[in-house]
Structure formats: structure tokens, C-alpha cells
Design a protein around this motif. Structure first.
Motif, short mmCIF file in Angstrom:
data_model
loop_
_atom_site.label_atom_id
_atom_site.label_comp_id
_atom_site.label_asym_id
_atom_site.label_seq_id
_atom_site.Cartn_x
_atom_site.Cartn_y
_atom_site.Cartn_z
N THR A 158 0.83 -1.21 0.00
CA THR A 158 0.00 0.00 0.00
C THR A 158 0.86 1.25 0.00
O THR A 158 0.50 2.27 -0.59
CB THR A 158 -0.92 -0.01 1.23
N ILE A 217 1.70 2.05 -3.47
CA ILE A 217 0.56 2.66 -4.16
C ILE A 217 0.45 4.13 -3.79
O ILE A 217 0.24 5.00 -4.65
CB ILE A 217 -0.73 1.90 -3.82
N ILE A 242 0.86 7.16 -6.45
CA ILE A 242 -0.34 7.93 -6.80
C ILE A 242 -0.06 9.42 -6.66
O ILE A 242 -0.66 10.25 -7.37
CB ILE A 242 -1.54 7.49 -5.95
N GLN A 254 -2.34 -6.90 -13.74
CA GLN A 254 -1.28 -6.28 -12.96
C GLN A 254 -0.58 -7.30 -12.05
O GLN A 254 0.64 -7.41 -12.05
CB GLN A 254 -1.88 -5.16 -12.11
N VAL A 275 2.53 0.69 -11.03
CA VAL A 275 1.33 0.03 -10.49
C VAL A 275 0.09 0.42 -11.29
O VAL A 275 -0.98 0.67 -10.73
CB VAL A 275 1.15 0.35 -8.99
N GLN A 284 -3.60 -1.44 -10.84
CA GLN A 284 -4.38 -1.16 -9.63
C GLN A 284 -4.80 0.30 -9.56
O GLN A 284 -5.88 0.62 -9.09
CB GLN A 284 -3.55 -1.52 -8.40
N LEU A 285 -3.95 1.20 -10.05
CA LEU A 285 -4.32 2.62 -10.02
C LEU A 285 -5.50 2.89 -10.96
O LEU A 285 -6.41 3.63 -10.60
CB LEU A 285 -3.13 3.48 -10.41
#
Lengths: 211, 103
Positions: free
Chosen positions: A126, A129, A133, B49, B59, B62-63
């Protein structure tokens, strides 16, 4: 068959069955609840694929929020539950299109990935991510927040009652002047009074003094 | 695990959504079918993915799935608002009744 495959088979069967029940059930509330099961099953599929963060987001957003929104939508529109025919005439067309599409896509997928090696799903942390992001995907992220804001304002504007057709004044007028009851609930409530006071000349819907 | 399982499940969910859109008349149910189709695409993205390109740097799968979830939530909000408007003006949520702008 590894443990992953076994768990996936279980979750996938539940998901597929609930999805089919969603589009075939006669009762609309049951359809919404089947949709909730389907979405929770998809969260389970994400867990099997080791996408933990996405599974939690799916649970919160879909099972928690979207399903409740759908239930509100069904109940606020007073949709006919079970009485009216829910399917349109082109049910056969729907079956043909969906079945044909499924067979075509399934054949293509089996041809393309039938020989792929079985691999263990890789977990993406996570933390990774979160970093990616706000580093790589920050522009889509901001655009998405603008989209959410626009959708929020648009939904409020669309669903708001206009000043002219406010429901409150219509309700008052109906009670004072005894217009025809507009909902089934009112009809059921005023019908016995009308029968009882029929000979006295003061019908149920017009007699405000009986209450 | 083999990628073929999730891909087939996603295909099935997508086709169930297509059937729901074509065959159901209630607008809320049509919206539910759209959600099913979007979720099918999400399963595809995550499967590609995590099973086929696990070392991808950004990634992306998932994004994209996350973005689709957010867009779908916005779509449900606006779609239900439109359906409420339709119900207020027409006293019906039957999609066959709303053919005013049909050619």
C-alpha cells in the motif's frame, strides 16, 4: 490445483451466481442485495489476487456506499416490487447478445492465455501505491477530484426540487380541498372513511373535520 | 494461479451486465448492470497487474482500477439524480417510457 485456485473457484462461483441473480430476480430489493453480494465477492477476488488495498476500497465504496445508494434509489422511486413485468420484450435479444459475446470472448481468452504459466500473485505494498499515486499519477488524481466535485454539485442540482413544484404546497392543498389521493397509501387510508360516511353527505376525502 | 480464471470471471460478469442493460426495464436496474460491467473491467486490470506484469513500475493496473471505482461512484450519484428527475416528471422509471429524444 493450488490453494489460490481453490479459493478463487469458491469466491468466483459465489460472485458469478450472485451476478446472474442480480439481473434475473423479480424483486428489486433482492436484486440490490444480490448486487451487494456480487460486489463483496469481487472484493474477495481482489484479496485472492493479493490486491489488499483495492479490496478494502471496494468494500468501503461499493458494498458500503453504492449499494445503500441503490437501495435509496429503489425505495424513493417507489418501484413496483414483483407485480409489474420487469423485463422488456427484447429479452431474447439480450440473451443472444450476451451469450454470443461471452462465447466469443471466452474462446479468445482461452486461446490467448490458456497456456500461461501458473504464477503466485504478487503483492504491491500500500505504501508503494501511495507513493506512486502522488508522484506519477498526481494529475489524473487531481482531475478525478474535480470530477467528483462536479458530480456532487450536479447530483444536488438535478435531484433538488424546483421552487415551483415543491411537494409541500401540493400536500397542503390536497388535505384542505380534498383532491383525489395521489398515492396508494392515501387511497387505502381514505377509502374506508368514504364508505362509512357515505350517507351523511360528507365523504371521506372532503371531510377534514373527521380528523 | 493461472490468469485464465479471473479473466473468465470478468468476461462472465461483463456479459451478465450486457444482458441486464438490454433486457431490464427499470432504470435503477440498468444502472446496477453498468456497475457490474465496470467491476468486470476492474477484475481484468488487477489480474493483469498482479499475475502477468507484477514488476510494473507505476502500479498502473491497480491505479486504473482505483480511478474506475471513483468514476463509477460519481456516475451512480449523477445517474440516480437523473432517475429521480425522470420519476418526478413521468411517475415512472421504465426506460422504455423515456423515448422523447429518440430519432
Amino acid at each position: 490445483m493450488t490453494g489460490y485456485d481453490a479459493v478463487f473457484l469458491l469466491v468466483g462461483l459465489v460472485t458469478a451466481g450472485a451476478a446472474i441473480l442480480t439481473v434475473t430476480s423479480k424483486n428489486l430489493v433482492h436484486a440490490a442485495l444480490h448486487l451487494a453480494v456480487t460486489l463483496a465477492g469481487i472484493a474477495g477476488v481482489f484479496l485472492v489476487l493479493h490486491a489488499d488495498f483495492l479490496a478494502l476500497v471496494q468494500l468501503i465504496v461499493y458494498v458500503g456506499a453504492v449499494t445503500v445508494l441503490f437501495l435509496f434509489g429503489l425505495m424513493l422511486t417507489r418501484a413496483p416490487i414483483g407485480r409489474e413485468a420487469l423485463d422488456s420484450q427484447n429479452r431474447g435479444l439480450g440473451l443472444a447478445v450476451a451469450g454470443g459475446l461471452f462465447v466469443t470472448l471466452a474462446v479468445l481468452i482461452v486461446q490467448a492465455y490458456g497456456g500461461a504459466d501458473a504464477v503466485v500473485p504478487q503483492r504491491v505494498a500500500t505504501e508503494a501505491i501511495g507513493i506512486v499515486i502522488f508522484a506519477r499519477w498526481v494529475l489524473p488524481f487531481e482531475a478525478l477530484s474535480m470530477l467528483l466535485l462536479a458530480a456532487l454539485i450536479g447530483a444536488i442540482l438535478l435531484a433538488r426540487r424546483e421552487a415551483g413544484d415543491s411537494g409541500e404546497t401540493i400536500d397542503q392543498a390536497r388535505i384542505e380541498f380534498g383532491e383525489a389521493p395521489s398515492t396508494e397509501h392515501d387511497r387505502a387510508r381514505t377509502a374506508p372513511a368514504e364508505l362509512g360516511a357515505g350517507d351523511a353527505g360528507a365523504g371521506g376525502p372532503t371531510g377534514g373535520e373527521s380528523r | 494461479m493461472s490468469p485464465i480464471g479471473p479473466l473468465l470471471l470478468a468476461t462472465l460478469l461483463f456479459c451478465v451486465g450486457v444482458y441486464g442493460i438490454i433486457a431490464r426495464r427499470n432504470a435503477v436496474l440498468v444502472l446496477m448492470s453498468v456497475e457490474l460491467m465496470l467491476n468486470a473491467v476492474n477484475i481484468n486490470l488487477v489480474a493483469f497487474q498482479n499475475l502477468l506484469w507484477p514488476a510494473e513500475e507505476f502500479v498502473s493496473g491497480q491505479l486504473f482500477a482505483l480511478f474506475i471505482i471513483a468514476v463509477a461512484a460519481a456516475e451512480v450519484g449523477v445517474g440516480l439524480a437523473i432517475i429521480f428527475n425522470m420519476f418526478r416528471n413521468r411517475a415512472s422509471v421504465n426506460v422504455d417510457d423515456v423515448d422523447l429524444m429518440r430519432w
